[in-house]
Write a protein that holds these residues in place. Structure first.
Motif, PDB file in Angstrom:
ATOM      1  N   ALA A 194     -27.961 -13.461  59.456  1.00 46.71           N
ATOM      2  CA  ALA A 194     -26.962 -14.174  60.249  1.00 46.71           C
ATOM      3  C   ALA A 194     -27.562 -15.437  60.863  1.00 46.71           C
ATOM      4  O   ALA A 194     -26.931 -16.508  60.862  1.00 46.71           O
ATOM      5  CB  ALA A 194     -26.415 -13.262  61.343  1.00 46.71           C
ATOM      6  N   ALA A 195     -28.786 -15.329  61.376  1.00 48.79           N
ATOM      7  CA  ALA A 195     -29.428 -16.492  61.995  1.00 48.79           C
ATOM      8  C   ALA A 195     -29.672 -17.598  60.975  1.00 48.79           C
ATOM      9  O   ALA A 195     -29.528 -18.786  61.288  1.00 48.79           O
ATOM     10  CB  ALA A 195     -30.750 -16.071  62.637  1.00 48.79           C
ATOM     11  N   THR A 196     -30.017 -17.218  59.745  1.00 48.82           N
ATOM     12  CA  THR A 196     -30.238 -18.219  58.692  1.00 48.82           C
ATOM     13  C   THR A 196     -28.948 -18.970  58.378  1.00 48.82           C
ATOM     14  O   THR A 196     -28.930 -20.206  58.277  1.00 48.82           O
ATOM     15  CB  THR A 196     -30.768 -17.536  57.420  1.00 48.82           C
ATOM     16  OG1 THR A 196     -32.035 -16.936  57.702  1.00 48.82           O
ATOM     17  CG2 THR A 196     -30.933 -18.543  56.289  1.00 48.82           C
ATOM     18  N   ILE A 197     -27.859 -18.241  58.233  1.00 48.99           N
ATOM     19  CA  ILE A 197     -26.569 -18.859  57.917  1.00 48.99           C
ATOM     20  C   ILE A 197     -26.114 -19.781  59.038  1.00 48.99           C
ATOM     21  O   ILE A 197     -25.686 -20.926  58.800  1.00 48.99           O
ATOM     22  CB  ILE A 197     -25.520 -17.763  57.643  1.00 48.99           C
ATOM     23  CG1 ILE A 197     -25.847 -17.035  56.326  1.00 48.99           C
ATOM     24  CG2 ILE A 197     -24.106 -18.344  57.605  1.00 48.99           C
ATOM     25  CD1 ILE A 197     -24.993 -15.820  56.067  1.00 48.99           C
ATOM     26  N   ILE A 198     -26.224 -19.314  60.272  1.00 47.26           N
ATOM     27  CA  ILE A 198     -25.796 -20.133  61.418  1.00 47.26           C
ATOM     28  C   ILE A 198     -26.681 -21.362  61.566  1.00 47.26           C
ATOM     29  O   ILE A 198     -26.200 -22.460  61.873  1.00 47.26           O
ATOM     30  CB  ILE A 198     -25.797 -19.288  62.702  1.00 47.26           C
ATOM     31  CG1 ILE A 198     -24.769 -18.145  62.590  1.00 47.26           C
ATOM     32  CG2 ILE A 198     -25.479 -20.160  63.913  1.00 47.26           C
ATOM     33  CD1 ILE A 198     -23.362 -18.596  62.273  1.00 47.26           C
ATOM     34  N   SER A 199     -27.975 -21.217  61.328  1.00 45.83           N
ATOM     35  CA  SER A 199     -28.882 -22.349  61.425  1.00 45.83           C
ATOM     36  C   SER A 199     -28.558 -23.424  60.389  1.00 45.83           C
ATOM     37  O   SER A 199     -28.565 -24.626  60.702  1.00 45.83           O
ATOM     38  CB  SER A 199     -30.329 -21.868  61.242  1.00 45.83           C
ATOM     39  OG  SER A 199     -31.234 -22.959  61.261  1.00 45.83           O
ATOM     40  N   GLN A 200     -28.245 -23.007  59.165  1.00 46.97           N
ATOM     41  CA  GLN A 200     -27.896 -23.976  58.122  1.00 46.97           C
ATOM     42  C   GLN A 200     -26.585 -24.685  58.446  1.00 46.97           C
ATOM     43  O   GLN A 200     -26.465 -25.904  58.270  1.00 46.97           O
ATOM     44  CB  GLN A 200     -27.810 -23.266  56.768  1.00 46.97           C
ATOM     45  CG  GLN A 200     -29.155 -22.762  56.266  1.00 46.97           C
ATOM     46  CD  GLN A 200     -29.049 -22.046  54.920  1.00 46.97           C
ATOM     47  OE1 GLN A 200     -27.978 -21.958  54.320  1.00 46.97           O
ATOM     48  NE2 GLN A 200     -30.170 -21.535  54.448  1.00 46.97           N
ATOM     49  N   ALA A 201     -25.605 -23.934  58.930  1.00 47.63           N
ATOM     50  CA  ALA A 201     -24.327 -24.558  59.304  1.00 47.63           C
ATOM     51  C   ALA A 201     -24.515 -25.525  60.464  1.00 47.63           C
ATOM     52  O   ALA A 201     -23.929 -26.622  60.479  1.00 47.63           O
ATOM     53  CB  ALA A 201     -23.314 -23.477  59.668  1.00 47.63           C
TER      54      ALA A 201
END
Length: 349
Positions: A120-127
């Motif tokens: 989840a943190a990876t996805i939010i960071s990329q967005a």
């Protein structure tokens, strides 16, 4: 819906219809001169999409601004135009589909709700990186949601049960500003399930994207959306009801995430983080404490009582039972409450 199969839009020859969304239809198309497949979005007024100035000029202006954005996590726009009164966008085709598609299918390791914090943190960071890049160039997204988060899955993980590495591509940048939905009570831009309070008052600011992204993060980590109900109920909740603590819905999360969400989801945009990247960074820091600092809610749950063992057997330790998501914690189930999500299929949103 008019069948455009076989027709030409600019440099594209339509192959087949992929799906319909809030603003129009998505088609798989071929660009014969370039020898590549692309996704073509055709705006359809009969679906409720109207142009804010009753012409396509603003839409084409927004498309031109978005096409100039070059970032690893922004879906490229290859071309745009208008043919026979049909405004359209030509975009990179992503066959995997969106984050919403992956969560609904539940067949890709890791892409279930609640999502493991590191993914989840990876996805939010990329967005957030994509949004910050756009904000720095005075472009807002205004409709951040799982449907607009297209996902490439890069290779297989070393652990067969682990999740593949995601590469997010944020789609539909800024188009909500020139194309609005005419349903009464909806925000001037965005989707009611995620829209910031100020969007309902036609006063969107860059921090509105932060609010929506925080709503997506909340849903990924807890398995439930911030709020649910009718559009009128969502409007009231976004404007007046504090979000529940994330740890109340997923006790495995550390307490530190609650403070991050309180700030990113503040009703007043001036009280949110000054930059959307700051929100993503603080969320990542809070989630990294999960392994060493379980939440108070998790510690308050008594461990399961070991079963009584026969006296002739050696002493054994019973492993704690894993937390399980509530039956209603799927993205599709929650979204269906407000009727925002159509049937999902692979490919661009």
């Amino acid at each position: 819906m008019e069948d455009l199969t076989g027709q030409r839009l600019g440099s594209c020859v339509i192959i087949r219809h992929l799906r319909s969304g809030g603003m129009g239809d998505i088609y798989l198309a071929n660009q014969p001169d370039l020898g590549r497949q692309v996704a073509v979005k055709v705006i359809r007024p009969d679906l409720g999409a109207t142009f804010v100035d009753n012409s396509t000029a603003t839409f084409l202006q927004e498309a031109r601004a978005v096409a100039a954005l070059e970032h690893p996590h922004i879906l490229p726009i290859y071309d745009f135009g208008e043919v026979g009164g049909r405004p359209y966008l030509v975009m990179q085709y992503v066959p995997t589909g969106s984050l919403a598609d992956l969560l609904a299918a539940r067949t890709t390791p890791g892409f279930t709700l609640p999502m493991v914090p590191v993914l989840a943190a990876t996805i939010i960071s990329q967005a957030a990186a994509a949004l910050q890049y756009a904000h720095d160039r005075e472009v807002m997204h205004l409709d951040v949601k799982p449907h607009n988060m297209l996902m490439r899955l890069l290779g297989a993980p070393s652990d067969p049960k682990g999740a593949p590495q995601p590469h997010l591509l944020l789609a539909d940048f800024g188009l909500a500003r020139s194309v609005s939905l005419t349903s009464p009570g909806t925000p001037a831009s965005g989707t009611p399930l995620y829209a910031a309070p100020e969007q309902f008052a036609e006063a969107a600011v860059p921090a509105s994207d932060q609010y929506a992204l925080a709503g997506v993060a909340f849903q990924l980590l807890t398995g439930s959306p911030l709020f649910s109900g009718s559009i009128a109920e969502l409007l009231h909740q976004h404007q007046a009801v504090p979000p529940p603590p994330a740890t109340a819905l997923n006790p495995q999360l550390p307490d530190a995430v609650n403070a991050v969400f309180v700030r990113a989801l503040a009703k007043n945009p001036n009280q949110r983080y000054s930059r959307v990247e700051d929100f993503a960074q603080q969320l990542g820091i809070a989630l990294r404490t999960a392994a060493t600092a379980p939440s108070a809610a998790a510690m308050a749950v008594p461990p399961p009582t070991p079963p009584r063992l026969p006296t002739h057997m050696p002493d054994q330790t019973v492993a704690p039972q894993p937390w399980s998501a509530p039956a209603s914690a799927t993205l599709a189930d929650n979204a269906a409450t407000v009727g925002m999500y159509p049937a999902m299929s692979a490919g661009n949103t």
